[in-house]
Design a protein around this motif. Structure first.
Motif, PDB file in Angstrom:
ATOM      1  N   TYR A  98     108.748  48.789  69.995  1.00  0.00           N
ATOM      2  CA  TYR A  98     108.501  48.972  71.398  1.00  0.00           C
ATOM      3  C   TYR A  98     107.273  49.401  71.971  1.00  0.00           C
ATOM      4  CZ  TYR A  98     113.290  47.375  71.774  1.00  0.00           C
ATOM      5  OH  TYR A  98     114.474  46.575  71.640  1.00  0.00           O
ATOM      6  N   LEU A  99     106.776  50.526  71.086  1.00  0.00           N
ATOM      7  CA  LEU A  99     105.475  50.902  71.527  1.00  0.00           C
ATOM      8  C   LEU A  99     104.588  50.726  70.298  1.00  0.00           C
ATOM      9  CD1 LEU A  99     106.326  54.351  73.045  1.00  0.00           C
ATOM     10  CD2 LEU A  99     105.568  52.315  74.225  1.00  0.00           C
ATOM     11  N   GLU A 100     103.256  50.678  70.547  1.00  0.00           N
ATOM     12  CA  GLU A 100     102.238  50.908  69.595  1.00  0.00           C
ATOM     13  C   GLU A 100     101.182  52.183  69.701  1.00  0.00           C
ATOM     14  OE1 GLU A 100      99.956  47.265  69.339  1.00  0.00           O
ATOM     15  OE2 GLU A 100      99.014  47.591  71.445  1.00  0.00           O
ATOM     16  N   GLN A 101     100.693  52.568  68.808  1.00  0.00           N
ATOM     17  CA  GLN A 101      99.855  53.929  68.936  1.00  0.00           C
ATOM     18  C   GLN A 101      98.639  53.662  68.256  1.00  0.00           C
ATOM     19  OE1 GLN A 101     101.964  57.160  66.903  1.00  0.00           O
ATOM     20  NE2 GLN A 101     101.213  56.203  64.898  1.00  0.00           N
ATOM     21  N   ARG A 102      97.647  54.374  69.072  1.00  0.00           N
ATOM     22  CA  ARG A 102      96.318  54.355  68.301  1.00  0.00           C
ATOM     23  C   ARG A 102      95.614  55.848  68.547  1.00  0.00           C
ATOM     24  NH1 ARG A 102      93.147  50.256  72.184  1.00  0.00           N
ATOM     25  NH2 ARG A 102      91.556  50.940  70.812  1.00  0.00           N
ATOM     26  N   PRO A 103      94.746  55.944  67.590  1.00  0.00           N
ATOM     27  CA  PRO A 103      94.078  57.579  67.936  1.00  0.00           C
ATOM     28  C   PRO A 103      92.826  57.118  68.792  1.00  0.00           C
ATOM     29  CG  PRO A 103      93.534  56.423  65.792  1.00  0.00           C
ATOM     30  CD  PRO A 103      94.584  55.357  66.377  1.00  0.00           C
ATOM     31  N   VAL A 104      92.627  58.081  69.925  1.00  0.00           N
ATOM     32  CA  VAL A 104      91.466  57.927  70.661  1.00  0.00           C
ATOM     33  C   VAL A 104      90.686  59.438  70.598  1.00  0.00           C
ATOM     34  CG1 VAL A 104      90.940  57.593  73.156  1.00  0.00           C
ATOM     35  CG2 VAL A 104      92.977  56.397  72.301  1.00  0.00           C
ATOM     36  N   LEU A 105      89.408  59.307  70.487  1.00  0.00           N
ATOM     37  CA  LEU A 105      88.771  60.485  70.675  1.00  0.00           C
ATOM     38  C   LEU A 105      88.225  60.605  72.141  1.00  0.00           C
ATOM     39  CD1 LEU A 105      87.385  62.390  68.632  1.00  0.00           C
ATOM     40  CD2 LEU A 105      85.529  61.054  68.628  1.00  0.00           C
ATOM     41  N   VAL A 106      88.596  61.973  72.594  1.00  0.00           N
ATOM     42  CA  VAL A 106      88.370  62.090  73.904  1.00  0.00           C
ATOM     43  C   VAL A 106      87.522  63.331  74.128  1.00  0.00           C
ATOM     44  CG1 VAL A 106      89.426  62.586  76.253  1.00  0.00           C
ATOM     45  CG2 VAL A 106      90.606  61.025  74.868  1.00  0.00           C
ATOM     46  N   ARG A 115      77.043  70.783  72.636  1.00  0.00           N
ATOM     47  CA  ARG A 115      77.975  69.644  73.030  1.00  0.00           C
ATOM     48  C   ARG A 115      79.391  70.043  73.464  1.00  0.00           C
ATOM     49  NH1 ARG A 115      76.536  65.581  67.779  1.00  0.00           N
ATOM     50  NH2 ARG A 115      74.381  65.901  67.803  1.00  0.00           N
ATOM     51  N   ALA A 116      79.942  68.941  74.133  1.00  0.00           N
ATOM     52  CA  ALA A 116      81.223  68.944  74.480  1.00  0.00           C
ATOM     53  C   ALA A 116      82.148  68.849  73.384  1.00  0.00           C
ATOM     54  CB  ALA A 116      81.416  67.719  75.455  1.00  0.00           C
ATOM     55  N   GLU A 117      83.410  69.773  73.639  1.00  0.00           N
ATOM     56  CA  GLU A 117      84.411  69.548  72.597  1.00  0.00           C
ATOM     57  C   GLU A 117      84.967  68.161  72.669  1.00  0.00           C
ATOM     58  OE1 GLU A 117      86.819  72.823  73.710  1.00  0.00           O
ATOM     59  OE2 GLU A 117      85.513  74.088  73.094  1.00  0.00           O
ATOM     60  N   HIS A 118      85.414  67.681  71.692  1.00  0.00           N
ATOM     61  CA  HIS A 118      86.137  66.553  71.534  1.00  0.00           C
ATOM     62  C   HIS A 118      87.616  66.590  71.005  1.00  0.00           C
ATOM     63  CE1 HIS A 118      81.967  64.887  71.867  1.00  0.00           C
ATOM     64  NE2 HIS A 118      82.494  63.748  72.214  1.00  0.00           N
ATOM     65  N   ASN A 155      85.489  51.060  74.822  1.00  0.00           N
ATOM     66  CA  ASN A 155      84.711  51.906  75.591  1.00  0.00           C
ATOM     67  C   ASN A 155      85.510  52.052  76.996  1.00  0.00           C
ATOM     68  OD1 ASN A 155      84.190  49.417  76.835  1.00  0.00           O
ATOM     69  ND2 ASN A 155      81.919  49.851  76.811  1.00  0.00           N
ATOM     70  N   SER A 156      86.695  51.025  77.257  1.00  0.00           N
ATOM     71  CA  SER A 156      87.411  51.357  78.363  1.00  0.00           C
ATOM     72  C   SER A 156      88.657  52.337  78.338  1.00  0.00           C
ATOM     73  CB  SER A 156      87.734  50.102  78.924  1.00  0.00           C
ATOM     74  OG  SER A 156      86.529  49.338  79.268  1.00  0.00           O
ATOM     75  N   VAL A 157      88.925  52.723  76.787  1.00  0.00           N
ATOM     76  CA  VAL A 157      90.331  53.236  76.676  1.00  0.00           C
ATOM     77  C   VAL A 157      90.274  54.780  77.046  1.00  0.00           C
ATOM     78  CG1 VAL A 157      91.835  54.000  75.002  1.00  0.00           C
ATOM     79  CG2 VAL A 157      90.785  51.458  74.561  1.00  0.00           C
ATOM     80  N   VAL A 158      88.965  55.302  76.835  1.00  0.00           N
ATOM     81  CA  VAL A 158      89.069  56.806  77.312  1.00  0.00           C
ATOM     82  C   VAL A 158      89.110  56.969  78.757  1.00  0.00           C
ATOM     83  CG1 VAL A 158      87.428  58.798  77.260  1.00  0.00           C
ATOM     84  CG2 VAL A 158      87.973  57.457  75.167  1.00  0.00           C
ATOM     85  N   HIS A 159      88.213  55.724  79.515  1.00  0.00           N
ATOM     86  CA  HIS A 159      88.214  55.871  81.003  1.00  0.00           C
ATOM     87  C   HIS A 159      89.719  55.705  81.489  1.00  0.00           C
ATOM     88  CE1 HIS A 159      86.161  55.311  84.797  1.00  0.00           C
ATOM     89  NE2 HIS A 159      87.159  54.925  85.151  1.00  0.00           N
ATOM     90  N   HIS A 160      90.450  54.824  80.966  1.00  0.00           N
ATOM     91  CA  HIS A 160      91.649  54.682  81.272  1.00  0.00           C
ATOM     92  C   HIS A 160      92.625  56.047  80.991  1.00  0.00           C
ATOM     93  CE1 HIS A 160      95.228  52.327  82.109  1.00  0.00           C
ATOM     94  NE2 HIS A 160      95.903  52.745  80.899  1.00  0.00           N
TER      95      HIS A 160
END
Length: 206
Positions: A31-39, A53-56, A83-88
């Motif tokens: 029902y859900l899918e997961q993905r790692p995102v670097l923010v 540098r900014a922390e990630h 490149n839109s995933v982090v913005h979202h």
């Protein structure tokens, strides 16, 4: 966790094991899918080390699958470019921040629409061609309906400003939404200060 799992009087830390267990089950059932995102995390800028540098942070982000959409009648997100995933994610983070602020002030968020839904509603049923020279409106990242403690209802915009936004882009957006309140969010204090100087409105980090 804040919206779906935390019970009254419970801290987020206390809710975390139950929330993670539920998410794992939803992923395993399809029902859900997961993905790692670097923010990129927000941080206070250091004048003593301008090259710092900014922390990630690596986060797990979850989205609805076609199976969940079909069986539960929930909408699928449109495909997001990498490149839109982090913005979202940052926009959702800003919405959650406003929800907490509203609750603390005795109000609540009645609902919200993301930019995809706003665009869809604006242009539904309309036909365009090159000869019409139709002016396309600018859409905020999200629009929230707030109910304040006094019972009044207000619609506000939310706009996340990344470090790549130019001053002109910020100025154009602020001008397009003049007359309605916009809540601005940004990844660090330098961008927050820039937004506030250009728009004259407060901003916060996410």
């Amino acid at each position: 966790m804040e919206r779906f799992f935390r019970e009254e009087g419970e801290t987020l830390e206390e809710a975390m094991p139950r929330a993670k267990s539920a998410l794992r089950r939803l992923v395993s059932k399809g029902y859900l899918e997961q993905r790692p995102v670097l923010v990129e995390g927000g941080r206070a800028d250091s004048s003593s080390n301008p090259l710092r540098r900014a922390e990630h942070r690596q986060l797990w982000c979850y989205s609805v699958t076609p199976r969940a959409s079909a069986s539960l009648g929930v909408p699928l997100l449109p495909p997001l470019r990498e490149n839109s995933v982090v913005h979202h994610f940052k926009v959702l983070n800003a919405i959650e921040t406003v929800e907490r602020q509203q609750r603390a002030a005795g109000g609540r968020v009645l609902g919200f629409k993301l930019d995809g839904q706003l665009v869809q509603e604006e242009f539904r049923g309309k036909v365009f061609n090159a000869r019409t020279q139709q002016v396309v409106p600018k859409f905020a990242d999200a629009q929230l309906t707030l109910r304040h403690a006094d019972g009044s209802v207000e619609e506000v915009n939310i706009e996340y400003v990344s470090t790549k936004y130019t001053d002109e882009m910020i100025r154009d957006k602020a001008a397009a939404w003049r007359g309605s309140r916009t809540i601005w969010a940004a990844p660090n204090q330098t961008t927050v200060a820039r937004v506030e100087a250009i728009t004259g409105q407060p901003a916060f980090t996410v």
